[in-house]
Design a protein around this motif. Sequence first.
Motif, PDB file in Angstrom:
ATOM      1  N   TRP A 184     -52.573 -38.034  58.471  1.00  0.00           N
ATOM      2  CA  TRP A 184     -52.590 -36.823  57.643  1.00  0.00           C
ATOM      3  C   TRP A 184     -51.210 -36.450  57.109  1.00  0.00           C
ATOM      4  O   TRP A 184     -51.040 -36.204  55.915  1.00  0.00           O
ATOM      5  CB  TRP A 184     -53.194 -35.670  58.449  1.00  0.00           C
ATOM      6  N   GLN A 185     -50.225 -36.410  58.003  1.00  0.00           N
ATOM      7  CA  GLN A 185     -48.893 -35.952  57.579  1.00  0.00           C
ATOM      8  C   GLN A 185     -48.320 -36.855  56.489  1.00  0.00           C
ATOM      9  O   GLN A 185     -47.792 -36.372  55.484  1.00  0.00           O
ATOM     10  CB  GLN A 185     -47.937 -35.902  58.782  1.00  0.00           C
ATOM     11  N   ALA A 186     -48.438 -38.171  56.717  1.00  0.00           N
ATOM     12  CA  ALA A 186     -47.890 -39.117  55.739  1.00  0.00           C
ATOM     13  C   ALA A 186     -48.659 -39.031  54.423  1.00  0.00           C
ATOM     14  O   ALA A 186     -48.067 -39.075  53.332  1.00  0.00           O
ATOM     15  CB  ALA A 186     -47.966 -40.535  56.300  1.00  0.00           C
ATOM     16  N   ALA A 187     -49.964 -38.851  54.514  1.00  0.00           N
ATOM     17  CA  ALA A 187     -50.794 -38.800  53.309  1.00  0.00           C
ATOM     18  C   ALA A 187     -50.501 -37.550  52.478  1.00  0.00           C
ATOM     19  O   ALA A 187     -50.617 -37.574  51.254  1.00  0.00           O
ATOM     20  CB  ALA A 187     -52.271 -38.833  53.704  1.00  0.00           C
ATOM     21  N   ARG A 188     -50.103 -36.456  53.166  1.00  0.00           N
ATOM     22  CA  ARG A 188     -49.787 -35.224  52.433  1.00  0.00           C
ATOM     23  C   ARG A 188     -48.646 -35.450  51.450  1.00  0.00           C
ATOM     24  O   ARG A 188     -48.637 -34.912  50.343  1.00  0.00           O
ATOM     25  CB  ARG A 188     -49.388 -34.118  53.428  1.00  0.00           C
ATOM     26  N   GLU A 189     -47.670 -36.271  51.901  1.00  0.00           N
ATOM     27  CA  GLU A 189     -46.533 -36.568  51.024  1.00  0.00           C
ATOM     28  C   GLU A 189     -46.993 -37.396  49.828  1.00  0.00           C
ATOM     29  O   GLU A 189     -46.539 -37.180  48.702  1.00  0.00           O
ATOM     30  CB  GLU A 189     -45.462 -37.355  51.804  1.00  0.00           C
ATOM     31  N   VAL A 190     -47.924 -38.315  50.111  1.00  0.00           N
ATOM     32  CA  VAL A 190     -48.351 -39.246  49.052  1.00  0.00           C
ATOM     33  C   VAL A 190     -49.115 -38.515  47.950  1.00  0.00           C
ATOM     34  O   VAL A 190     -48.880 -38.743  46.758  1.00  0.00           O
ATOM     35  CB  VAL A 190     -49.231 -40.370  49.656  1.00  0.00           C
TER      36      VAL A 190
END
Lengths: 165, 685
Positions: free
Chosen positions: B335-341
Amino acid sequence: MAKKKNNPPPRRPAGSRGGLHSLALVFSVVAIGLLVTAPSALIILFVGMAPTAVAIFIDRDPQKFASISVAAMNFAGLSPTLVDFVLGAASFSRALELVSNVFVLVVIYGAAAVGWVLVLALPPAAAIVLGVITDSRIQALRKEQRQLIEVWGEDVAGPKARLEG
Amino acid sequence: MADLAFEHEIEERSAETGSSYADDAVGRGVSALDGRCDVRPDQPLPGLSTFSVQAFVAIDRNDASQQMYALITDPLIPFRLNVFGQARDLGDVSVVKPVQWGSVDWPHTQRRETMLLLQRPPGEPLMPSIDGQIRPLKVPDITKNLIVPMVALLSALADQRLVHRNIRPTNLFRAGSDGPITVGEFYSTPAGFNQPSMFEPIERAMCPPAGRGYGDSADDLFALGVTALFLVLGRNPVAHVDPETLLARRVVMGSYAALTKDHKPPGELAPVIRSLMHDRPSDRWTIEDLSRWVDSGVAVQATPITMVRADRGFEFANGRHHTRRALALAFGKNWQAAREVVLTDAVERWAERSIEDRDLSQQIVACRHSGSSGPRMISDDLLLARTIIALDPEGPLRFRGLSIMPDGLCAMAALTADDTDMSAAFSEMISSQLMEFWLEHQSRSSSVAVIGKSDAEKLLTYLGKSGPGFGIERGIYDLNKGLACQSPRFKHASVVHIRELMETLDAGAKKGEQQLDRHVTAFLGARYSGSIDSELKEFSAARSGEEALLAQLKIFAAVQFKHGPRELPNLAALIVNHLDILLAPYRNIDLRQRLHGAAERAAPTGKLPELLGIIANRKTLNADKKRFDQARRNYRECERQVHVQEDARERTADRSLMVGRKVAAYLSTCVGAAVVVMVVLAGLG
């Protein structure tokens, strides 16, 4: 410039001086009657009613109750002498004789003094009676309030108007 | 129903003799359901137990030959109460039927537990464990003894708008080696909760057990396909693959291909299993298709899925993702990494250039805009959740670590209640109206959408009200009729029925326990037959102890009137202890004393509605208020009169002078006039 208001003149209390006027009317009628039937009787009338003139002069009460009281009693004291004079020998000398008679004057002026006595004695008596009436009414009202509190509790007196004592 | 005093009895006896009482109870069996049956805590049934429920032998006291068993449920997990009631009318189908449910004082846990009494299936499970091995079943055996009864069962379930969602080899039973197969229970947990993920379609397998959702017959048919595969192979074909890897494979290869990669089913059954395991629910075989195959033996295979695969994979989380669903799955798990993407335009560019799907690209761009159904502000979390829906519209709702099928909100709400972070994420997901966005992206209507929309609307309504009796707790109990009250004060008892809750509250009142908390009020609000929202709002808005106590009495009285029990003497006694406060609104002291006496006389009967009628009788209260207002006016008038008289007394000197002189004048005038008249008359005479 502001318009000056026309203040109405102060109204006199209803009936003020009414009694005095009635008395003056009676006095005038008597005086006119005497002038027609026995003019010399006017000497007795004016000398005999001197306490009333004094009372009217010193009475500052607008309703002149004291003057009325003195005048009524004064005239009552004068009336026997005046009736005797008019129905008897109504001469000028007889009139002077009567007004110089001490006993006649004592009776007439004594009657006027009774009028003064009434004026001075009745107000304190009235104060006592009125005080008693007021106290009994207050006691009755307080009793009713105490009964309301007994039935409904202190809150019936409201937050600010609690019954004292 | 077991005796309510049991809990205290255990405490008292344990204090005297250690654990001997519990040991005795284990040995002699526990009486349940008003003494109609005995449950044997010393005779567990491992083959009928799962990780969430424990099975024990149960004996019908009136008919010992009747084979029954009892399931002791987990108080944190809601059981399927509505299904339990409806399943009695399923008719003559091969499934474990429900008998009764209720509470039992359970010696193992020394607390009251919810017990489901069920007909005991014949024999042992077809497979002892999901990774165990058995002698493979022959195709005719599977057809005759599994598929045929399953068609009848699934049809009967569909007629009642029910789903099983617990079909797997370890939940199939038969006596001997060639008898008819009976399907095990499906009442003790939410739909799909006990299923290993491989028995669930991909979209549901992507969710934790609590979020898999109610589902429909297509999900049962998928599980039947996997079950048939297991039985025909005699083992789990992917026993060596961990669930995460298997799910990733299924997303890429398709479920059938992933599960049969190393072990193929026999040729005559392969098209059936393939059609049942079709990953697109709309193309999966229906009950009619299966029935047709049973009747004719001809399998018209479902159309294979043509999966759109990107030439260039999307690089994310140490992997290359070539399909929309694979990328959505990766986003949901990281989730956290995908939020940036998703804050960049990488995903829409990938959709346009690699997937060559301009519509998808535009849909991803549209995720940034609020639209008609969204909140005014789109947070990063919501943007990611929307992007995932655009990538995988048939997949679950994913939000900050949560993964929930739209028809799985109810169970998920219940099971995240204890976890602050998850519960907050769940509430935020509902408040951000993600469900509306999901619905907008559905190409066809389905039961999933209908249930999801209804549940989300209810939750949204309850979340909008924060007082006791509302909020997420109310939503939890409203959507999970089989969930025990989760209030901390019920740590000694699993209470599912509103009447039992009242009995337990009454027992607690004797010990002076606090009566209402958020869970208890929400439970009462949800389980009350009708509405006690006005009473709950009154309780919520109470500004004084008196108002709260009265509102509490109103709630209890309403519940007792409708649901019982007939007597709640301890709660009544508790109320009577506070009569001075409760009767304070009555102003008339005599009336208050009479009501006090009447309430004290009524309390021992334990009838709270009667007590409420005495304490809060609107007609009496209004009449009392009117009379009090009148009395108050009278008091004020007296006070005014007293002031008038006191003023008059202060002016007595002036008044008496005036009055005295006036009297003197009248008196003198009268006397004088009388004297003059007498003198004149005497003179004339």
